[in-house]
Design a protein around this motif. Structure first.
Motif, mmCIF file in Angstrom:
data_model
loop_
_atom_site.group_PDB
_atom_site.id
_atom_site.type_symbol
_atom_site.label_atom_id
_atom_site.label_comp_id
_atom_site.label_asym_id
_atom_site.label_seq_id
_atom_site.Cartn_x
_atom_site.Cartn_y
_atom_site.Cartn_z
ATOM 1 N N GLU A 52 0.703 -1.321 -0.083
ATOM 2 C CA GLU A 52 0.008 -0.077 0.042
ATOM 3 C C GLU A 52 0.780 1.398 -0.031
ATOM 4 O O GLU A 52 0.574 2.159 -0.847
ATOM 5 N N GLY B 174 2.561 10.252 -9.374
ATOM 6 C CA GLY B 174 1.555 10.373 -10.391
ATOM 7 C C GLY B 174 1.680 9.283 -11.525
ATOM 8 O O GLY B 174 1.428 9.493 -12.826
ATOM 9 N N ALA C 200 2.207 1.933 -3.348
ATOM 10 C CA ALA C 200 1.339 2.206 -4.440
ATOM 11 C C ALA C 200 1.017 3.746 -3.909
ATOM 12 O O ALA C 200 0.537 4.546 -5.127
ATOM 13 N N ALA C 201 0.838 4.095 -2.712
ATOM 14 C CA ALA C 201 0.560 5.438 -2.485
ATOM 15 C C ALA C 201 1.666 6.211 -3.046
ATOM 16 O O ALA C 201 1.518 7.494 -3.441
ATOM 17 N N ARG D 6 1.754 14.095 -16.597
ATOM 18 C CA ARG D 6 2.728 14.181 -15.838
ATOM 19 C C ARG D 6 3.743 15.287 -16.043
ATOM 20 O O ARG D 6 4.148 16.318 -15.533
ATOM 21 N N ARG E 190 3.745 5.438 -5.602
ATOM 22 C CA ARG E 190 3.618 5.813 -7.122
ATOM 23 C C ARG E 190 2.544 6.721 -7.336
ATOM 24 O O ARG E 190 2.532 7.757 -8.309
ATOM 25 N N ARG E 191 1.315 6.861 -6.533
ATOM 26 C CA ARG E 191 0.287 7.596 -6.888
ATOM 27 C C ARG E 191 0.719 9.346 -6.461
ATOM 28 O O ARG E 191 0.481 10.028 -7.389
ATOM 29 N N GLU E 192 1.413 9.221 -5.532
ATOM 30 C CA GLU E 192 1.915 10.629 -5.316
ATOM 31 C C GLU E 192 2.784 11.229 -6.410
ATOM 32 O O GLU E 192 2.626 12.284 -6.724
ATOM 33 N N ASP F 256 0.363 6.848 -12.091
ATOM 34 C CA ASP F 256 -0.694 6.101 -12.677
ATOM 35 C C ASP F 256 -1.393 7.038 -13.548
ATOM 36 O O ASP F 256 -2.137 6.643 -14.436
ATOM 37 N N GLN F 257 -0.972 8.194 -13.786
ATOM 38 C CA GLN F 257 -1.397 9.018 -15.150
ATOM 39 C C GLN F 257 -0.623 8.841 -16.313
ATOM 40 O O GLN F 257 0.769 8.467 -16.231
#
Lengths: 539, 306, 326
Positions: C49, C59, C52-53, C67, C55-57, C61-62
Motif C-alpha cells: 500500500e 503520479g 502504491a501510495a 505528468r 507511486r500515486r503521489e 498512474d497518469q
C-alpha cells in the motif's frame, strides 16, 4: 597612354634589394637582387608569373614586408631616405601619407565595421592637415571623379553594401585621398570581370594622371599593364629579366623569356565545321533552389569540334556544364547525347553514359585527391570503366602518361609533388583513361601561368586531332576562345546571347552584350584604352 | 629547367614542387624536428601503454589484495605503502593504469566510431538525415556533458559498461560535429565530384576519397577527446559515481585519500597518497596534449606561425 | 522587420525550443527507472500500500504527457517536486521540497561562479590579447606551455595542490569552504578563495588560449594589413580595426567558458565541501534521488543555454552585415 615628355626627379630608388621568406623551417629568397628607379609622375608596370616575387617587391617598395618575410639586404630610397633603416614609427609617417597601397581583394581589404568614407579619409585625417569636412568633401569629389554611382552618399555605406568593382574604385579613392607621391597597385583588377575591369582601369588611370602621382602597377596581364605603364619591368624567379619603355617592350622584346610571354596569344586553330551533332541542349531551364540560373538554353555541339562557351561570372556557363554532367538536374528541357536523351539525374545514367562524358576542372589542385598517387588517379577509371587490372593497367597508364608528354617516372608521385601544369596534365590523362567521346573543359587554363597555358592548349588540340574528341570549352578568356574554338556560344545572365561559327561571332555587327564583352578585353596596344574610351563616349 | 631557358617541356616544368619523399623519411624528418615537449610526451605515452598492457606482470600484488596493515609507510615490501584498508598502493597504481586508461581508450574509440561514422554520412548526404542528426546533437550539447552523465548514471547505475556507453554517446556529439565540419570541406572538393561523376559508390567515396583527407584533424581530435574522456571518467570516479571498488582506479584513489591532505604539515606521507594518482592522471593528459599540440602545428601548416 | 530583430527573435525561439526538448529529456529520467524503484527507495519493509501510495503521489498512474505538463507547469511556478529522501517504509514522509533544497545552494554556486568570472575574465582576455600580439615571443611561448599544462590537469588535482600549498603548508586560506546564509560577505569571500582560485586557474587557461586563437585569426585579415599600410599605429590597429570585429568571437569565448564553469563547480564544490548545487546533485546521484537530480540538471542546463544564447545575441548585434543590411 602617352609617355610623359617631362620626367621629374627620382622618387624611388631601390638598389640590390633581396627579400626572403620563412617556410618549411628555412629562409627562402623571394626577391633576389632587384634595382628600381622611378621618377615622380611615372608609372612602372611590374609583370611576371605567380611566384616571380612581384607582390613582395611592390610591398618592399613601401618598406613593408609581410609577416614571415624580411628584407635581407639592399636599399629602398624614397625621396632620399632609406626606408630599410627607419624605425616603425618613422615608417608609419610615410604609409598612408606619402605612399599608399591598393590591394587585389577589395572585399577583404575593407574593414567590415566602418563606413566607406571613414576608411577613405582615415589616413588623410591622421596627418592632421585637414578638417573632417575638407577630407570628406574631397573624398566625395574623388568618388565622382572615379565615376562611382551616387558619389555624395556612397561613402555612408558599409563595404558589404557595394559591389566589387565599386569597392575597388573606393579603394583607389582611399589611396589618392592623402595625395601621396607613390601608389602601389597590387593586381587591382584581377578579381574583376572584364566589363567591370575596363571601367576600373579607366578610372584609375584618369586619377593617377590628374594628380601626376607615381605608381607601381603589379599584374600578370600584359594587355592591362600596356594600358597603364610608362615602362615595364619583367620579373622572373625574383630577378629582373628586362626593363624597357612600354611601346618598345611591346614591339621589340629583347629577352627570350619575354618573347615567350608575348607569343602565347599567337596560337591559332584552323576552324572546323564538324560532323553530326553529338550533344544538344534543348530548352534547358535550371535553378539552384529558388534562384533560376538558366533560361531556355539551346546549345548544339558537332562531333569532333571545340565549342567555347564564354561569359562572365554569373552567366550560367558552369551551370550548363553541371546540367550536362547530371550534377544539377534541369527543371525543363532535354540533354541529348549521340541521339539519345540523357537521364536528368546522375544516378539514373548508365556507366557507359558516364564514361563517354568526362570533365576537366579549373583547379587541378582540388581536382585530384592529394592522398592518391598519379598511378592511382589515372588507374582508377581504367579499372572502373574498362576493367583493366595488373600489368595491363600499368602499361596503359604509362601509355597515357606519354600521351600527355610525361613519363613513367611520375607514376608514384603525389599531386603535391607536381607543378601546376603537370597537375592539369594528369587530370587530362584521367579524363582520357575513360576513353571518352566528349570532354567538358571548365576554365582549364585560367589558374595557370601564360606559358604553361599554351602548353596545355596545344596538348588538348593535338589530342583532339589524334583521338577525334569533342570539347565543350568553358572560359571567360576571349583570347583562349580565339585560339582554340570552332564554334562560340556567348552567355549572359543565364541566357545564350549569340552562337555560331567562330569567324561569324567575332565578325561585326554584334548583339549588344557581345559587343560590350569583346570591346572590354584589353589588347596589347598601349592606345587601346584611350581609343576605347573615346569611342564609347562619342558612341 | 634551368632559369632563363626559353624552351618549354612538361616534364621539366618546375614550380613550388616539393621533393618526393616516402612515408618513413617524412616521419624521420618530422621526429627530428619535433620540439622537446612532444618528445617527452611520446615517451610518457609509450611508458603508460607499456604499464597498462603488462600490469599483471609488473605489479607485485593483486589490485584487491588486502594486507593486515593499513596506512603502511613506504618500504621495500610496499613501495608506496598501503592504503586505508591495507592494499598495496604501488600495485593499485599499476592496475589503475590498466583500468582508468583502458576504459578511457575504449570510450574514446566507441565515441569515434559512432560520431565519426554519423558525421561522415551527414557530410555526404546533406539532406534530412543531416538535418535531423545535427538538430539532435545541438540539443544533446545544450546540456553540459558532466551533468548529463550524472543524470544518466543516476538512472542506469554506475557499472563500467554503463559508464563507457554513456560517456561515449555524450562525447560522440563533439566527434560528430568535428567530423562533419572537416568532411564537408572535403566533400565540396572537385575530386569528390569527379569520383561521383565517374559513378563511384558511397562506400568508395567515404573510404578512399574523404577519409584519408580528414585523418590529420581526426587524429588530433582523438588525442584531445581522449584527454577529455579520461578527465571526465577520473572526475566521475572522484565524485564516487564512476569506476566502482574494488577495481583500482586513479580517480577514486584520489577521493579515498584526499581528506587527509590537511595534515600535510604533520605527515608528508598523507600528501603523497592522493597526489600519486592525481599526478599520474595529470602527467598523461599533459603528455597527450603536448603531442597533439605539435601534431596540430605540423599538419595545419600554419604559415604565419614561425 | 529589421534583420537584427528578426535574427535575435529566431535565436530566442531556438533557445526556447532547445530548452523544451532538454526538459523532456530530463523529465523522462523518471520514466526510465526500473519498475521496482519505489521498493528500493522506501526500503524492503515497505508494504504494497505504501509503495502504491508513493507511486500515486508521483503520479505514475497518469499518462506521461499529463505528468510532463504538471512537472513543467510546476517548474515554471518554482515547484520542482519533493525529494525522495526522508521517506521510509512506514509511510512517514519527512521529505523536503526540491526547491527548498536548491534555492540557498543556488545562491552559493552563483556566488562562487561569479567571483571566479570576475577574476578570470579580465586576466584571460589580457593574456590572450597580449600573447596574440607578441606571438612567438618568449612570453607567448611560456604562457602557452603553462596553460597547456594547466588544462591537462584534472580540477581536483589543481584543487589539492592549492590546498597543500595555501591551506596546509602555508595556512593562508581555509581548506573547507563552509559558508551559510549568515556568513558576512568579507568572510564569505575569504572562505571561497581557494575554490574560486582553483576554478580561475582551470578556466583562465582555456579562455586565454581561445582568445589568442580568435585574435590571431582576426589579425590575419587583409584589412588589418591594409590598416597597417595606411599608417595606423599598433594601438589604432587593435582598437579601431580589430576590436569592433572581435566582440562576437570574444563573447563566444567568454560564454563558452562560463558555461564550462557550470561543470567545473561540481567537482570543486565536492573537493572543498562547498554547499552548492553541484554537491547537492552529486549526493542526489549517489542516493538516486531523482527529483533532486532533475531539478539540478534543469538549472544547469538552463544556465548553459542562456549563456550560449547571450553570446549568440552579442554576435548578432555587433555584426555590421546584419546591422546595416543592403
Amino acid at each position: 597612354m602617352s609617355i610623359k615628355s617631362e620626367k621629374g626627379e627620382v622618387l624611388l630608388d631601390i638598389k640590390g634589394l633581396e627579400v626572403e621568406g620563412f617556410s618549411d623551417e628555412k629562409w627562402h629568397d623571394i626577391v633576389k637582387g632587384v634595382d628600381v628607379t622611378l621618377r615622380r609622375g611615372e608609372i612602372m608596370g611590374l609583370i611576371g608569373e605567380s611566384g616571380a616575387g612581384k607582390s613582395t617587391l611592390g610591398l618592399a617598395a613601401m618598406g613593408y614586408t609581410q609577416p614571415g618575410c624580411r628584407i635581407k639586404v639592399g636599399e629602398v630610397n624614397f625621396d632620399g631616405v632609406n626606408l630599410v633603416k627607419l624605425s616603425d614609427a618613422k615608417m608609419r609617417s610615410y604609409w598612408g601619407n606619402r605612399m599608399t597601397y591598393v590591394a587585389q581583394s577589395a572585399a577583404a581589404s575593407f574593414n567590415p565595421a566602418h563606413r566607406l568614407i571613414a576608411q577613405t579619409t582615415a589616413a588623410t585625417l591622421r596627418s592632421g592637415n585637414f578638417s573632417k569636412e575638407e577630407a570628406y568633401g574631397d573624398a566625395r569629389e574623388l568618388y565622382e571623379a572615379l565615376n562611382l554611382p551616387n558619389p555624395h552618399n556612397i561613402g555612408e555605406r558599409y563595404p558589404h553594401q557595394v559591389s566589387g568593382g565599386q569597392l575597388q574604385r573606393v579603394m583607389t579613392a582611399m589611396a589618392i585621398s592623402p595625395r601621396p607621391d607613390l601608389i602601389v597597385f597590387d593586381e587591382p583588377t584581377t578579381a574583376l570581370d572584364v566589363t567591370t575591369q575596363v571601367e576600373v582601369l579607366s578610372a584609375m588611370r584618369r586619377i593617377v594622371e590628374n594628380f601626376n602621382t607615381a605608381a607601381i602597377y603589379i599584374t600578370h596581364d600584359l594587355a592591362v599593364v600596356a594600358q597603364m605603364a610608362d615602362f615595364i619591368k619583367v620579373l622572373r624567379y625574383g630577378k629582373e629579366v628586362e626593363e624597357a619603355p612600354t611601346r618598345q617592350m611591346l614591339s621589340d622584346p629583347k629577352e627570350a623569356y619575354t618573347k615567350s610571354l608575348w607569343s602565347v596569344r599567337s596560337l591559332k586553330k584552323k576552324e572546323h565545321q564538324g560532323g553530326d551533332s553529338i550533344l544538344s541542349l534543348n530548352g534547358i531551364n535550371a535553378s539552384y533552389g529558388k534562384a533560376k540560373v538558366l533560361y531556355n538554353v539551346n546549345i548544339e555541339v558537332a562531333k569532333g569540334t571545340t565549342v567555347a562557351v564564354v561569359g562572365e561570372s554569373g552567366s550560367g556557363k558552369s551551370t550548363a556544364a553541371r546540367v550536362i554532367t547530371g550534377l544539377l538536374p534541369q527543371t525543363a528541357g532535354t540533354v541529348e547525347f549521340d541521339g539519345k536523351a540523357l537521364p536528368k539525374e546522375l544516378c539514373d545514367r548508365s556507366k557507359e553514359e558516364k564514361r563517354r562524358i568526362q570533365m576537366i576542372y579549373q583547379m587541378a589542385d582540388t581536382a585530384m585527391n592529394p592522398r592518391q598517387t598519379v598511378s592511382e588517379i589515372i588507374g582508377r577509371p581504367l579499372e572502373f570503366y574498362l576493367g583493366m587490372r595488373g600489368s595491363k593497367k600499368t602499361a596503359r597508364t604509362i601509355e597515357l602518361l606519354e600521351m600527355i608528354e610525361l613519363d613513367e617516372e611520375f607514376m608514384q608521385r603525389l599531386p603535391s609533388e607536381l607543378s601546376g601544369g603537370q597537375k592539369q596534365r594528369i587530370c587530362i590523362a584521367r579524363a582520357l583513361a575513360a576513353e571518352p567521346d566528349f570532354i567538358i573543359c571548365d576554365e582549364v587554363t585560367s589558374a595557370l601561368d601564360q606559358i604553361v597555358q599554351e602548353g596545355i592548349l596545344k596538348l588538348l588540340m593535338r589530342l583532339q586531332k589524334e583521338l577525334g574528341l569533342t570539347y565543350l570549352f568553358i572560359t571567360h578568356d576571349i583570347s583562349t576562345v580565339k585560339a582554340i574554338s570552332d564554334q562560340v556560344v556567348v552567355m549572359n545572365k543565364g541566357e545564350v546571347v549569340e552562337q555560331g561559327q567562330k569567324t561569324d561571332v567575332f565578325k561585326p555587327p554584334h548583339p549588344e552584350y557581345t559587343e560590350l564583352l569583346l570591346s572590354s578585353v584589353p589588347e596589347m596596344d598601349p592606345d587601346w584604352l584611350t581609343n576605347l574610351n573615346v569611342g564609347r563616349s562619342s558612341g | 629547367m634551368t632559369q632563363g631557358s626559353d624552351t618549354y617541356s612538361a616534364t621539366g616544368e618546375v614550380g613550388s614542387v616539393r621533393e618526393k619523399r616516402t612515408f618513413w623519411t617524412r616521419l624521420k624528418i618530422d621526429l627530428k624536428k619535433s620540439p622537446w615537449t612532444a618528445r617527452i610526451g611520446m615517451l610518457i605515452i609509450f611508458f603508460y601503454a607499456f604499464v597498462a598492457l603488462f600490469a599483471p606482470l609488473i605489479a607485485p600484488y593483486g589490485q584487491a589484495e588486502v594486507f593486515p596493515t593499513p596506512y603502511a609507510p613506504w618500504s621495500s615490501e610496499f613501495i608506496f605503502g598501503t592504503d586505508q584498508i591495507g592494499r598495496d598502493t604501488f600495485s593499485r597504481m599499476i592496475y589503475g593504469a590498466r583500468n582508468t586508461v583502458g576504459i578511457a581508450v575504449a570510450t574514446t574509440l566507441l565515441a569515434f566510431l559512432i560520431g565519426g561514422a554519423l558525421g561522415l554520412a551527414a557530410a555526404i548526404d546533406r539532406s534530412y538525415f543531416d538535418q535531423a542528426l545535427s538538430r539532435m546533437v545541438d540539443v544533446l550539447m545544450a546540456i553540459p556533458s558532466l551533468i548529463f552523465a550524472l543524470v544518466l548514471l543516476s538512472i542506469f547505475g554506475s557499472t563500467i559498461l554503463n559508464l563507457i556507453i554513456i560517456i561515449a554517446v555524450l562525447d560522440s556529439t563533439r566527434v560528430f560535429r568535428l567530423t562533419r565540419a572537416v568532411a564537408i570541406n572535403v566533400v565540396v572538393m572537385d575530386y569528390v565530384e569527379a569520383a561521383r561523376l565517374r559513378g563511384e559508390g558511397l562506400g568508395w567515396i567515404m573510404r578512399k576519397e574523404i577519409l584519408p583527407n580528414i585523418m590529420p584533424p581526426l587524429i588530433a581530435e582523438f588525442g584531445l577527446r581522449f584527454c577529455f574522456v579520461f578527465l571526465s571518467i577520473a572526475a566521475l570516479s572522484f565524485l564516487g559515481v564512476g569506476i566502482q571498488p574494488p577495481s583500482a582506479d586513479w580517480g577514486s584513489m584520489v577521493r579515498e585519500n584526499a581528506k587527509m591532505m590537511i595534515y600535510a604539515q604533520f605527515d608528508p606521507n598523507v600528501v603523497l597518497r592522493p597526489l600519486l594518482p592525481a599526478t599520474a592522471i595529470a602527467l598523461l593528459t599533459v603528455a597527450v596534449n603536448f603531442v597533439v599540440d605539435w601534431f596540430l602545428h605540423k599538419t595545419s601548416g600554419l604559415r604565419d606561425e614561425h | 522587420m529589421h534583420p537584427v530583430t528578426k535574427t535575435v527573435l529566431q535565436r530566442l525561439g531556438l533557445g526556447l525550443a532547445t530548452l523544451f526538448v532538454v526538459s523532456i529529456i530530463i523529465f523522462s529520467a523518471i520514466e526510465m527507472l526500473p519498475g521496482d524503484f519505489g521498493q528500493a527507495i522506501l526500503g524492503q519493509a515497505a508494504t504494497e500500500e505504501t509503495v502504491a501510495a508513493f507511486r500515486r503521489e508521483l503520479g505514475l498512474d497518469q499518462p506521461p504527457y499529463l505528468r510532463y505538463l504538471q512537472w513543467v507547469g510546476g517548474a515554471i511556478q518554482g515547484d520542482l517536486g519533493t525529494s525522495f529522501s526522508g521517506r521510509n517504509a512506514s509511510g512517514i514522509d519527512r521529505s523536503r521540497a526540491v526547491v527548498d533544497l536548491i534555492a540557498p545552494r543556488l545562491w552559493n554556486t552563483l556566488f562562487l561562479a561569479g567571483m571566479t568570472a570576475v577574476i578570470a575574465v579580465p586576466i584571460s582576455l589580457a593574456l590572450g590579447i597580449t600573447t596574440a600580439l607578441y606571438r612567438n615571443s618568449f612570453y607567448d611561448r611560456s604562457v602557452n606551455t603553462a596553460t597547456l599544462t594547466t588544462i591537462s590537469f584534472p580540477e581536483f588535482f589543481v584543487a589539492y595542490i592549492l590546498i597543500l600549498l595555501l591551506a596546509s603548508l602555508y595556512p593562508v586560506f581555509p581548506s573547507l569552504a563552509n559558508v551559510d546564509d549568515s556568513t558576512p560577505v568579507g568572510e564569505r569571500i575569504f572562505r571561497t578563495a581557494l575554490p574560486a582560485l582553483t576554478l580561475t586557474l582551470v578556466i583562465v587557461a582555456h579562455m586565454m588560449r581561445m582568445t589568442r586563437a580568435a585574435i590571431i585569426n582576426l589579425l590575419a585579415s587583409p584589412y588589418i594589413q591594409m590598416a597597417r599600410l595606411s599608417g595606423a599605429s599598433q594601438t589604432e590597429v587593435i582598437v579601431k580595426h580589430a576590436l569592433p570585429n572581435a566582440w562576437a568571437p570574444i563573447a563566444t569565448v567568454i560564454a563558452f567558458n562560463l558555461a564550462y564553469l557550470v561543470v567545473g563547480v561540481v567537482v570543486v564544490e565536492v573537493v572543498f565541501v562547498y554547499p552548492g548545487v553541484g554537491q547537492l546533485m552529486v549526493d542526489a546521484v549517489t542516493s538516486r534521488d531523482i527529483p533532486v537530480v532533475q531539478g539540478c540538471a534543469l538549472i544547469f542546463a538552463m544556465t548553459y543555454i542562456l549563456l550560449n544564447l547571450i553570446a549568440d545575441i552579442i554576435g548578432i548585434i555587433t555584426n555590421p552585415r546584419l546591422l546595416h543590411p543592403k
